[in-house]
Design a protein around this motif. Sequence first.
Motif, PDB file in Angstrom:
ATOM      1  N   ALA A 109       0.757  -1.250   0.000  1.00  0.00           N
ATOM      2  CA  ALA A 109       0.000   0.000   0.000  1.00  0.00           C
ATOM      3  C   ALA A 109       0.787   1.299   0.000  1.00  0.00           C
ATOM      4  O   ALA A 109       0.214   2.356  -0.214  1.00  0.00           O
ATOM      5  CB  ALA A 109      -0.945   0.001   1.213  1.00  0.00           C
ATOM      6  N   GLY A 110       2.090   1.264   0.237  1.00  0.00           N
ATOM      7  CA  GLY A 110       2.863   2.499   0.288  1.00  0.00           C
ATOM      8  C   GLY A 110       3.479   2.865  -1.048  1.00  0.00           C
ATOM      9  O   GLY A 110       3.274   2.190  -2.065  1.00  0.00           O
ATOM     10  N   MET A 111       4.262   3.946  -1.043  1.00  0.00           N
ATOM     11  CA  MET A 111       4.978   4.360  -2.250  1.00  0.00           C
ATOM     12  C   MET A 111       6.255   3.530  -2.353  1.00  0.00           C
ATOM     13  O   MET A 111       7.368   4.033  -2.297  1.00  0.00           O
ATOM     14  CB  MET A 111       5.272   5.867  -2.217  1.00  0.00           C
ATOM     15  CG  MET A 111       5.862   6.422  -3.520  1.00  0.00           C
ATOM     16  SD  MET A 111       4.938   6.004  -5.014  1.00  0.00           S
ATOM     17  CE  MET A 111       3.515   7.075  -4.872  1.00  0.00           C
ATOM     18  N   PHE A 112       6.029   2.217  -2.494  1.00  0.00           N
ATOM     19  CA  PHE A 112       7.127   1.273  -2.643  1.00  0.00           C
ATOM     20  C   PHE A 112       7.397   1.101  -4.144  1.00  0.00           C
ATOM     21  O   PHE A 112       6.835   1.815  -4.968  1.00  0.00           O
ATOM     22  CB  PHE A 112       6.783  -0.050  -1.966  1.00  0.00           C
ATOM     23  CG  PHE A 112       6.252   0.101  -0.555  1.00  0.00           C
ATOM     24  CD1 PHE A 112       6.657   1.142   0.265  1.00  0.00           C
ATOM     25  CD2 PHE A 112       5.318  -0.796  -0.048  1.00  0.00           C
ATOM     26  CE1 PHE A 112       6.170   1.279   1.560  1.00  0.00           C
ATOM     27  CE2 PHE A 112       4.824  -0.668   1.242  1.00  0.00           C
ATOM     28  CZ  PHE A 112       5.242   0.378   2.043  1.00  0.00           C
ATOM     29  N   THR A 113       8.232   0.156  -4.509  1.00  0.00           N
ATOM     30  CA  THR A 113       8.667   0.082  -5.911  1.00  0.00           C
ATOM     31  C   THR A 113       7.525  -0.203  -6.873  1.00  0.00           C
ATOM     32  O   THR A 113       7.411   0.433  -7.928  1.00  0.00           O
ATOM     33  CB  THR A 113       9.757  -0.989  -6.071  1.00  0.00           C
ATOM     34  OG1 THR A 113      10.821  -0.712  -5.162  1.00  0.00           O
ATOM     35  CG2 THR A 113      10.287  -0.996  -7.488  1.00  0.00           C
ATOM     36  N   ALA A 114       6.656  -1.161  -6.551  1.00  0.00           N
ATOM     37  CA  ALA A 114       5.580  -1.516  -7.470  1.00  0.00           C
ATOM     38  C   ALA A 114       4.687  -0.317  -7.752  1.00  0.00           C
ATOM     39  O   ALA A 114       4.377  -0.002  -8.910  1.00  0.00           O
ATOM     40  CB  ALA A 114       4.760  -2.672  -6.905  1.00  0.00           C
TER      41      ALA A 114
ATOM     42  N   SER B 215      14.335  -2.013  -0.917  1.00  0.00           N
ATOM     43  CA  SER B 215      12.909  -1.980  -1.205  1.00  0.00           C
ATOM     44  C   SER B 215      12.424  -0.547  -1.118  1.00  0.00           C
ATOM     45  O   SER B 215      12.997   0.285  -0.400  1.00  0.00           O
ATOM     46  CB  SER B 215      12.163  -2.844  -0.184  1.00  0.00           C
ATOM     47  OG  SER B 215      10.789  -2.543  -0.181  1.00  0.00           O
ATOM     48  N   GLY B 216      11.344  -0.254  -1.825  1.00  0.00           N
ATOM     49  CA  GLY B 216      10.718   1.049  -1.691  1.00  0.00           C
ATOM     50  C   GLY B 216      10.176   1.295  -0.305  1.00  0.00           C
ATOM     51  O   GLY B 216       9.880   2.430   0.066  1.00  0.00           O
TER      52      GLY B 216
END
Length: 570
Positions: free
Chosen positions: A200-205, A475-476
Motif C-alpha cells: 500500500a505504500g509508495m514502494f517500488t511496485a 525496497s521502496g
Amino acid sequence: MRDVGESKMRSSEAKEGPTRAPHRALMRASGYTRWEMDRPWIGVVNSYNSIVPGHRHLREITEAVKGAVYAAGGLPLEFPVIGVCDGIAMGHRGMKFSLPSREVIADSIEIMAQAHRLDGLILIGSCDKVIPGMAMGAARLNIPSVMVSGGPMEAGSFRGRKVDLSQAFEGVGSFSKGSMKEEDLEELENSCCPGVGSCAGMFTANTMNCLMEVLGLSLPGNGTIPAVQSRRLMLAKESALCLMDMVRRSIRPLDILTLEAFEDAVAVDVALGGSTNSALHLLAIAAEAGIGLTLEHLDRISRSTPNLCRLSPAGSHHIEDLHLAGGITAVMGELMKGGLLHPQRIMAEGRTLGERCSGPGADGRVIRPISNPYSSEGGLRVLKGSLAPMGSVVKSSAVDSSMLKHRGPARVFDREEAAMEAVMKGRIREGDVVVIRWEGPKGGPGMREMLQVTAALAGQGLDKSVALVTDGRFSGATRGASVGHVSPEAAEGGPIGLVEEGDLIELDIPNGRLELLVPPEELAKRRAPRPGDQDLLSSPALRRFAALASSGAQGAAMKDLWVNGETPKP
C-alpha cells in the motif's frame, strides 16, 4: 505516428495467403474462425499467479481487457509471464532471482510477440520487476502497447492506525529488541496486508505503476485506483479501447518514450518521493528506447524539483490517499504550474500531457502545492565520492533530518545475512555505518534488496542514528539513511570492496557526497577478498545475469552482445 493503412498488419505475415494455410489451420484448432483471424492480433500479457497478492486478482482484469478488445474489433490472444513477490523473496537466497526476472519478462514478451507477429500488446501486471520488465519489452518491440496494473493494496488497520507491510518488517526489529511482544507482532502480521494489490505504500511496485502514467504508457488512474474497486475493471476496459485506437493510428511506444517523457517521470518520481529502484528501472527502460538517461539526469532534476508528497514509508499517507487527492494527474498538474514538465508531449490516448492534466492540482494535504513543498528538492539524491565514484542513490525524503549529514565507523559485512545477524543480536551501535557489499548485480549475484536489515534497524529505533551503505539495493519500503547502488560494486573492484572495520565513512546528502575517509595510498595497499558464492555454481540463470549485468549506475540491465558494441533502435 503513422496511419495503419500505410502498411499491412504484422499478423498478416502469419495469416494471409495460400502459404499460410497451415498457420490458419493451427488457429482453427484453437477455435478461431477466419473472420476472427482477420482482426488485429492483440497480445494480452497476464502476469497472474496465485503466490503474489499483487497478481492474485489479475484473471478478472484480464477477462475485462479481452472482452473490450474483442468488442473493439481485435482478437485478444492471452499469454503469461512470471512474477516474483519481493516481499516473500526478501532476506534469503530467493531475492537473488528477483532483479534477473525483469530481463526474463522482457525477453518473454519479445519472443511471444515476434514469434506470433502480434499487432499490439496490453500488458497486465503488478509488482516490482514485472512493470519495468513489461515496459522494457514494449520499448524493444515498438508495437502499439498499453499497460494496465492490478492496482495498489489498501492499507491495513492496527490498533487505530493505518499500517502496511513495512510495519511488519520493522516489527521484527522491535521484537528482537524486546519492545514488541510476539502476540503483538502476530496481530500486526494479521492486519497489515488486508487484501489483494501491490503493497500500500509508495514502494517500488506503486512507484513504477505511477510512473507508467507519467511516461504515457498507461491511462490516468493506473497507479492509484485501489485493486479492489470496480473502477479498476473500468480502467482495464478503457485501456483496451485505447490500445485498439493506437493500433488503428499506429501510435507506438517510441512515439511516447522520448527523453522529455523520462525527464518528466524523474520529476514526478522525486516529487512523490518514490522508490530508489526507479533509478534502476527508468535507466533500463530508457536504454531499451534508445534514450541516454543517466544518474546525472536524476540528480539534476531532483535538485530542481520540489518534494510534494510524503507517502509511506516517508509519511503516514498511502496510495489510496493519493488517489482520493487526485492521483498522478494532480501531481503532474501541480508541477506544470512551476514549468517543470513538458506539456506538449504525446500520451497513449493521443492527447498531450497538458490536455491530460488540465484539472485541479494539489489538495494541500496529501499533495502539497508547489508554493509550499515538504522540501525545495526532490525525494531522491545521487551521491558520489571516493566510496562511490560512479554514483549511489538514497531516498532522501525518507531520511531523518539529523542523518542528512553523518560520519561514523564502518561495520563491514560481506553478505546481507551476516549484517542481519549482527542487527538481531544487538551488535550495531548508534553512530555506526553498516556496509554490506558483494551484493551488487554481479557480486550478489542479482543485487538483493536489504529491507529486512533496514527495517530491523528502524524497528530497533536506530534509523535516526545508523547509516547503511551497500552495492545492493533497497525496497521502496525502506526508510532511514540507506544508500544503495554503490558503483562500482565490490565485484567490479569498487572501493566498497576495500573498506575495513572501523574506517570512517562520511555521508553528506545535501552536497551529494559519499566519502571513505582513508588515504588513497592506504587503499592502494589493500586487496579485496572475494567471498565464495555457491549460487554461481548451482544456478545457470544467475551465472548468465552475473556475466551480462551492467552496474547499478547503469540500471543493472543485461548488456547486449553486439560485435560493434552498439544496439540499433527498433
